[in-house]
Design a protein around this motif. Structure first.
Motif, PDB file in Angstrom:
ATOM      1  N   PHE A 187      -5.548   8.935  -2.234  1.00  8.27           N
ATOM      2  CA  PHE A 187      -5.363   7.558  -1.842  1.00  8.27           C
ATOM      3  C   PHE A 187      -6.521   7.072  -0.979  1.00  8.27           C
ATOM      4  O   PHE A 187      -7.055   5.976  -1.160  1.00  8.27           O
ATOM      5  CB  PHE A 187      -4.045   7.431  -1.073  1.00  8.27           C
ATOM      6  CG  PHE A 187      -3.418   6.111  -1.259  1.00  8.27           C
ATOM      7  CD1 PHE A 187      -3.270   5.230  -0.202  1.00  8.27           C
ATOM      8  CD2 PHE A 187      -3.002   5.719  -2.509  1.00  8.27           C
ATOM      9  CE1 PHE A 187      -2.695   3.992  -0.396  1.00  8.27           C
ATOM     10  CE2 PHE A 187      -2.435   4.486  -2.708  1.00  8.27           C
ATOM     11  CZ  PHE A 187      -2.276   3.620  -1.654  1.00  8.27           C
TER      12      PHE A 187
ATOM     13  N   HIS B 114      -9.279   4.249  -1.948  1.00  4.66           N
ATOM     14  CA  HIS B 114      -9.437   3.092  -1.084  1.00  4.66           C
ATOM     15  C   HIS B 114     -10.894   2.840  -0.760  1.00  4.66           C
ATOM     16  O   HIS B 114     -11.387   1.716  -0.797  1.00  4.66           O
ATOM     17  CB  HIS B 114      -8.635   3.326   0.201  1.00  4.66           C
ATOM     18  CG  HIS B 114      -8.461   2.082   1.007  1.00  4.66           C
ATOM     19  ND1 HIS B 114      -9.085   1.884   2.214  1.00  4.66           N
ATOM     20  CD2 HIS B 114      -7.758   0.973   0.757  1.00  4.66           C
ATOM     21  CE1 HIS B 114      -8.745   0.675   2.678  1.00  4.66           C
ATOM     22  NE2 HIS B 114      -7.948   0.118   1.815  1.00  4.66           N
TER      23      HIS B 114
ATOM     24  N   THR C  82       0.833  -1.208   0.000  1.00  2.47           N
ATOM     25  CA  THR C  82       0.000   0.000   0.000  1.00  2.47           C
ATOM     26  C   THR C  82       0.865   1.255   0.000  1.00  2.47           C
ATOM     27  O   THR C  82       0.614   2.201  -0.737  1.00  2.47           O
ATOM     28  CB  THR C  82      -0.905   0.036   1.253  1.00  2.47           C
ATOM     29  OG1 THR C  82      -1.633  -1.179   1.307  1.00  2.47           O
ATOM     30  CG2 THR C  82      -1.859   1.207   1.188  1.00  2.47           C
TER      31      THR C  82
ATOM     32  N   GLU D 295       2.375   1.926  -3.324  1.00  2.00           N
ATOM     33  CA  GLU D 295       1.403   2.569  -4.217  1.00  2.00           C
ATOM     34  C   GLU D 295       1.242   4.039  -3.892  1.00  2.00           C
ATOM     35  O   GLU D 295       1.203   4.889  -4.783  1.00  2.00           O
ATOM     36  CB  GLU D 295       0.043   1.888  -4.047  1.00  2.00           C
ATOM     37  CG  GLU D 295      -0.371   1.072  -5.241  1.00  2.00           C
ATOM     38  CD  GLU D 295      -1.856   0.722  -5.174  1.00  2.00           C
ATOM     39  OE1 GLU D 295      -2.152  -0.464  -4.973  1.00  2.00           O
ATOM     40  OE2 GLU D 295      -2.668   1.653  -5.306  1.00  2.00           O
ATOM     41  N   PHE D 296       1.151   4.343  -2.596  1.00  2.00           N
ATOM     42  CA  PHE D 296       1.008   5.738  -2.205  1.00  2.00           C
ATOM     43  C   PHE D 296       2.200   6.539  -2.696  1.00  2.00           C
ATOM     44  O   PHE D 296       2.057   7.636  -3.233  1.00  2.00           O
ATOM     45  CB  PHE D 296       0.887   5.853  -0.681  1.00  2.00           C
ATOM     46  CG  PHE D 296       0.950   7.274  -0.199  1.00  2.00           C
ATOM     47  CD1 PHE D 296       2.098   7.768   0.406  1.00  2.00           C
ATOM     48  CD2 PHE D 296      -0.119   8.122  -0.417  1.00  2.00           C
ATOM     49  CE1 PHE D 296       2.161   9.095   0.820  1.00  2.00           C
ATOM     50  CE2 PHE D 296      -0.064   9.445  -0.004  1.00  2.00           C
ATOM     51  CZ  PHE D 296       1.085   9.937   0.617  1.00  2.00           C
TER      52      PHE D 296
END
Lengths: 290, 234, 362
Positions: free
Chosen positions: C283, C287, C48, C51-52
Motif C-alpha cells: 500500500f 501510494h 484509503t 482500499e487497504f
C-alpha cells in the motif's frame, strides 16, 4: 467452400501454435517447470527483430540469425542464473519468479518502446497467397509458418532421439539424480533445455511479428495459447503438440467466423472441454499435468 | 593411506537434522573388492551415496586417489572414475536398453567397457536392445544397470544391493560378473544385505550398525558370532 | 559448485508470542479505534482504509489457497469479477440491499467455484495456475460479450448507490469493509486451527503420507478452494461497492491475482501476519509510486523475485526467525522428542532433488 478455407486457415494457424507450445512442453518435460514469461519472451524476440531491422537493416528472416542465438543465451542465463536455484523448493518459487519477470518484461518493453503496436516488415510475402485448388486459397506466410513448425518438431525429435545430448535430456527428465551418476550435469542440461526452448520461442516470435502486430502487453495471451496447445495435445508427445495447435487454431478460427469476439473464447472452451473429458490430452505419452 | 584408492575419514552425514552416519571411516586398496554389510537403515546406502557424490558429509572427508572428493557433485566424480549401480536399479524409462547403455558412456571415459563388451557380458541385453529399459525383468534390469555403470569405465565401482528381489540363480550370475569386473582390475565396493553373498564375494568386509562401523576384517578371519553381533547389535 | 551439504541445525528462538488474551485485547482495541473513525476522520481516510482492507483480505484469501492449501492460483480475479457483477445485478436489477448483495456475491462465487474446481483440479502446479487464469478469462469474455444485460465492455454502474445519501453510504461501506477485513483474518485463523487446518498442513508436507492416514485430500482442497472463492467474491463486491463502476477488463484482470501473489510472497507465505505486512508495504509503495506507472510494477515484480530467491519466507518469515515474533499462533509444534524422530528421512533420498515430485511446501 467457405468452410474449407476457414478450416485450412485454422490448420495453418495451428502451425504457429505448435511452435508456441513446443518450447513450453519441452521444459516441462525436462524439468517440470512452467515458464510464465514464455509469451513475453516471444514478444521480446519480435522487438529484437524490430531493432535489428531498424539498426542493421536486416529483414525479419535474416534477423533470426541474431534473435535465435540471443534468446538461446537468455534462456541459459535465466535458467542457470535464477531458476536452477529454485529446484526442489516447491511449485511456488519458479511460478512467482517467472511471473515477476513477466510483469517486469512487459513494463520494461513499454518503457523502451512505448505501448504502441509495432510490426515486422517482410515485404510482399505477407499478403501473398496461393490458390491450392478451386476456391481454396492459402496464405504463403501461414504455409511457411506451418512448414517451419514441422521442421522444428522434426529437428527436435531427431535431436532427442539421435544425439548424445538429446539422450542426456531424456535421461535427466526421467531421473536427474541417476543422470548425475553417469556423468550428466543436470543443471547444465536444464540450462540448455531452457535455451533451446527460448530458441524455438524466438522463431515463433519473429513469425508472429511478421504475421501480425505486437505490443508490450501481448505476452500473456501467447502464453495462454501455448498452454492450451499443450493441454489439448497432451504432454510428452511432440506431434501431439502439433495436433493440439491445429485443434486450437481451428477452434479459434471457426469461433471467429461465428462471431469475431469469440476468437479467444472458442479456444478456451475447447481447452476446458478437453480438460473435462480427456484431462491427459489427446496424445499424451508421459506424465500428464495432473 | 597413500596406497588406498579410496579413503573415507570419519564422515558424519545428515539428512536435515537426522544423523545417518557417525564418524565412519574405511579404506579400500586398488583392485580390492570390499563388501559393506548391515541391516536396513544401518546407513549403507547413505555411505555409498556419499562416496559417489550424491551426498556431502557435514564433517570428515572422502579421498579418492589422494585427492579430497567429498563435496564434489556426482557427475564430476563419475568423470574421475567413480561409478555407481544405484539401489533399485533406476533404469531410465524413456530410453531403450541400448540407449541406457549408450547414455552410460556420457562421461566420455575410454576403456575396455564398450557397448559390445557389455553385450558379451550380458548377451540377453543384446537381444532386447530396442526394448524400453523398464520393460525388462528384474534380473535383466539389474544387468542393464551394471552394464550402464560399466560404460563409464570406472576405476571404482559401487554396487548397491544388486541381489535385492532377485532369484538365487540370477544373483549367482550377477556375482560371476562382479568377479569378472574385479578381475579386470576395477575396485569394487558392494553393499549387501545377504551376508553370505557378501562374505563370499569380498576380500574384506565392513559391517555397519546404526551409522557406525561395527566390524572390519577379512571374511576368513571373522566368525559367525562376531558378524551376528556386528550386524544386529546384540 | 552446487552446495549439497545439509544445512546446519535450526535453533528456534523462543517464540515471542503474544498470549491469546493479549491478542484478543489488542484486536478489540484496534477494532474500536477503526470503527470509530467516521466520527473523527475524513472520508478520504475511510476510503484509503477500505482500499487497504481489500488488498489485505484478498491477500489472506490467496495465502489460504497457496500458503496453506498449496494451490497457486492466477485466476482469483474470476471471483472478484463475479462478486462485483453479482452486486450490480442484485442491487440494481433485483433491488436487493446492496450491502447484503456484497455477501451474496461471495456465496455465488463459492457456488461457481465447485464446477470450476472439477476442471481445475485435473491440473497441478504451474498448469493449475495457468488453468485458473484461463477460466477467469472465460468469465471475462462471457461477460464482455453479454452486451445487452451486462453492457459488455462498457461496463455498468451501481445506480442503486444513489438511493442512499453519500456520507451514509460511505460510512456503511467502511464498516462493512472492517467486518470483511476482520472476517478474512478470522476465517483463516479458525480454519487453520481446525481439523481441516491440520489436514492441510499434512497435505502440504506430503500428500502421499496424508492420504495414507486417511486425510481426504480432494475434499479438503475443495473446501479451501471454495472458501477462498467466497472470501474473494465478497471482497469483489466490496471493491465495486466502493468504486461504483465495473467493467470486465478491470474486474476480471490478472493484475488482481498478481497483486495478491506479490503481497503474500513479499509479506510471507503460509502465515497470517505475512499478508498483513505485505499489504502494508504494498500500500505504501503504491501510494508513493502511483504516478510512475511501469516503474512501480517493475519495482514490485523485482521485489517479489528477489524475495523468492533470498527470503522465501517473506518479510515476516525473516522477522520470525530472527526475533521469534508470532502474533497468530496457528503453527503446530511437536514435542521435541517426537520432532527428532519424525524428521528421519528415508535412506537414499537424493539431495539433488527430483523435480518430478510435485512439492507443495512453500
Amino acid at each position: 467452400m467457405q468452410w474449407v478455407n476457414i478450416l485450412a486457415q485454422g490448420i495453418l494457424l495451428g502451425g504457429l501454435y505448435a511452435l508456441y507450445g513446443t518450447g513450453l512442453s519441452l521444459i516441462f518435460g525436462v524439468m517440470r517447470l512452467v515458464n510464465l514469461t514464455h509469451g513475453d519472451l516471444m514478444v521480446v524476440a519480435a522487438y529484437l527483430a524490430l531493432v535489428a531491422g531498424q539498426l542493421l537493416g536486416l529483414s525479419p528472416w535474416l534477423s533470426l540469425l541474431l534473435v535465435v542465438p540471443a534468446l538461446f543465451v537468455i534462456g541459459v542465463v535465466l535458467q542457470r542464473g535464477l531458476l536452477n536455484a529454485t529446484l526442489g523448493k516447491g511449485v511456488l518459487p519458479p511460478l512467482i519468479i517467472t511471473f515477476g519477470l513477466s510483469v517486469i518484461t512487459q513494463n520494461v518493453l513499454q518503457l523502451g518502446f512505448t505501448a504502441d503496436t509495432q510490426g515486422l516488415d517482410a515485404g510482399p510475402i505477407e499478403a501473398a497467397s496461393l490458390e491450392v485448388t478451386k476456391g481454396v486459397t492459402l496464405g504463403v506466410l501461414p504455409l511457411i509458418t506451418f512448414a517451419a513448425a514441422v521442421l522444428v518438431l522434426t529437428g527436435l525429435q531427431l535431436f532427442l532421439t539421435r544425439t548424445k545430448l538429446g539422450r542426456a535430456f531424456r535421461a535427466t527428465s526421467d531421473d536427474p539424480t541417476t543422470a548425475e551418476l553417469i556423468g550428466i550435469n543436470s543443471r547444465q542440461v536444464y540450462g540448455l533445455a531452457m535455451g533451446l526452448s527460448l530458441a524455438i520461442v524466438a522463431v515463433a516470435g519473429v513469425l508472429l511479428g511478421v504475421r501480425t502486430t505486437f505490443a508490450p502487453s501481448d505476452g500473456p495471451a501467447r502464453l495462454i495459447y501455448a498452454f492450451e496447445t499443450v493441454i489439448i495435445g497432451g504432454l510428452g508427445s511432440l506431434w501431439g503438440t502439433l495436433a493440439g495447435g491445429i485443434i486450437l487454431g481451428v477452434a479459434q478460427t471457426v469461433g471467429a467466423q461465428l462471431n469475431p469476439a469469440w476468437f479467444q473464447l472458442a479456444g478456451h472452451l475447447v481447452t476446458l472441454a478437453l480438460l473435462a473429458f480427456r484431462p491427459t490430452g489427446l496424445f499424451a505419452r508421459t506424465r500428464d499435468a495432473g | 593411506m597413500a596406497d588406498h584408492v579410496l579413503a573415507v575419514d570419519h564422515i558424519e552425514v545428515f539428512y536435515n537434522e537426522f544423523q545417518a552416519l557417525f564418524g565412519v571411516s574405511l579404506e579400500v586398496a586398488a583392485g580390492e573388492t570390499v563388501a559393506i554389510l548391515g541391516a536396513n537403515g544401518a546407513g549403507k546406502t547413505t555411505l555409498l551415496n556419499t562416496i559417489a557424490g550424491v551426498l556431502a558429509p557435514r564433517r570428515g572427508k572422502v579421498s579418492y586417489r589422494g585427492a579430497t572428493v567429498s563435496g564434489s557433485p556426482a557427475y564430476r566424480l563419475c568423470r574421475r572414475g567413480i561409478s555407481m549401480v544405484p539401489e533399485g536399479r533406476r533404469i531410465f524409462p524413456s530410453l531403450t536398453v541400448e540407449e541406457n547403455l549408450e547414455v552410460g558412456a556420457y562421461s566420455g571415459r575410454r576403456g575396455l567397457w564398450q557397448r559390445d563388451a557389455i553385450y558379451n557380458l550380458f548377451p540377453i541385453l543384446r537381444d532386447r536392445a530396442r526394448v524400453p529399459g523398464t520393460e525388462l525383468s528384474g534380473g535383466e534390469q539389474q544387468m542393464l544397470a551394471i552394464g550402464r555403470a560399466l560404460m563409464s569405465n570406472p576405476d571404482l565401482i559401487l554396487m548397491d544391493e544388486i541381489s535385492l528381489g532377485l532369484a538365487p540363480l540370477v544373483v549367482q550370475e550377477l556375482y560371476k560378473v562382479v568377479r569378472a569386473v574385479a578381475e579386470a582390475g576395477t575396485t569394487v565396493i558392494l553393499v549387501e544385505q545377504d551376508v553370505t553373498r557378501g562374505l563370499k564375494a569380498a576380500n574384506r568386509v565392513y559391517c555397519l550398525l546404526e551409522g557406525r562401523v561395527s566390524l572390519e576384517g577379512r571374511p576368513a578371519e571373522l566368525g559367525a558370532d562376531q558378524i551376528s553381533r556386528a550386524y544386529f547389535g546384540v | 559448485m552446487p552446495k549439497i551439504e545439509s544445512p546446519p541445525p535450526v535453533t528456534h528462538p523462543r517464540s515471542r508470542r503474544m498470549s491469546s488474551r493479549g491478542l484478543a485485547v489488542g484486536s478489540v482495541l484496534l477494532l474500536a479505534i477503526l470503527v470509530s473513525l467516521p466520527w473523527w476522520g475524513t472520508p478520504d481516510q475511510m476510503r484509503t482504509l477500505v482500499e487497504f482492507i481489500y488488498f489485505l483480505a484478498l491477500a489472506q484469501m490467496w495465502n489460504m489457497l497457496a500458503g496453506y492449501g498449496g494451490m497457486v492460483s492466477f485466476g482469483q480475479q474470476a471471483w472478484i469479477g463475479l462478486g462485483g457483477y453479482t452486486l450490480i445485478v442484485l442491487a440494481d436489477d433485483l433491488h436487493v440491499n446492496m450491502f447484503l448483495a456484497v455477501v451474496v456475491g461471495g456465496v455465488v462465487a463459492a457456488l461457481v467455484a465447485l464446477p470450476t474446481a472439477a476442471l481445475a483440479f485435473r491440473l497441478r502446479g504451474g498448469y493449475f495456475a495457468v488453468g485458473t487464469w484461463v477460466i477467469a478469462e472465460v468469465f471475462r469474455l462471457l461477460v464482455a460479450s453479454s452486451t445487452e444485460w451486462l453492457k459488455g465492455g462498457l461496463g455498468r454502474s451501481l445506480t442503486a448507490a444513489g438511493l442512499i445519501a453519500r456520507p451514509l453510504r460511505e460510512q456503511y461501506t467502511y464498516w462493512l469493509a472492517i467486518v470483511i477485513g476482520a472476517g478474512a483474518i478470522a476465517l483463516v485463523y479458525t480454519l487453520m486451527r481446525s481439523r481441516v487446518g491440520l489436514g492441510l498442513t499434512a497435505i502440504r508436507d506430503s500428500e502421499a503420507a496424508a492420504m495414507s492416514v486417511g486425510v481426504k485430500i480432494t475434499r479438503i482442497k475443495l473446501l479451501v478452494f471454495m472458501m477462498a472463492a467466497f472470501g474473494t467474491g465478497v471482497v469483489g463486491g466490496l471493491i465495486y461497492l466502493n468504486a461504483l463502476r465495473i467493467t470486465p477488463q478491470a474486474s476480471f484482470n490478472i493484475q488482481w491475482s498478481a497483486f495478491m501473489a506479490f503481497i503474500v510472497v513479499i509479506g510471507g507465505l503460509g502465515t497470517i501476519e505475512g499478508p498483513i505486512i505485505g499489504a502494508m508495504l504494498f500500500f505504501v509503495l503504491r501510494h508513493y509510486l502511483s504516478s510512475f506507472g511501469p516503474w512501480s510494477l517493475i519495482l514490485l515484480g523485482s521485489i517479489a523475485v528477489i524475495m523468492m530467491l533470498v527470503a522465501p519466507d517473506g518479510l515476516w518469515g525473516v522477522l520470525h526467525r530472527r526475533f521469534g515474533f508470532e502474533l497468530f499462533a496457528v503453527r503446530r509444534r511437536l514435542p521435541a522428542a517426537l520432532a527428532h524422530g519424525q524428521s528421519a528421512v528415508a535412506e537414499g533420498q537424493p539431495v539433488l532433488s527430483d523435480p518430478a515430485v510435485p512439492e507443495t511446501k512453500p
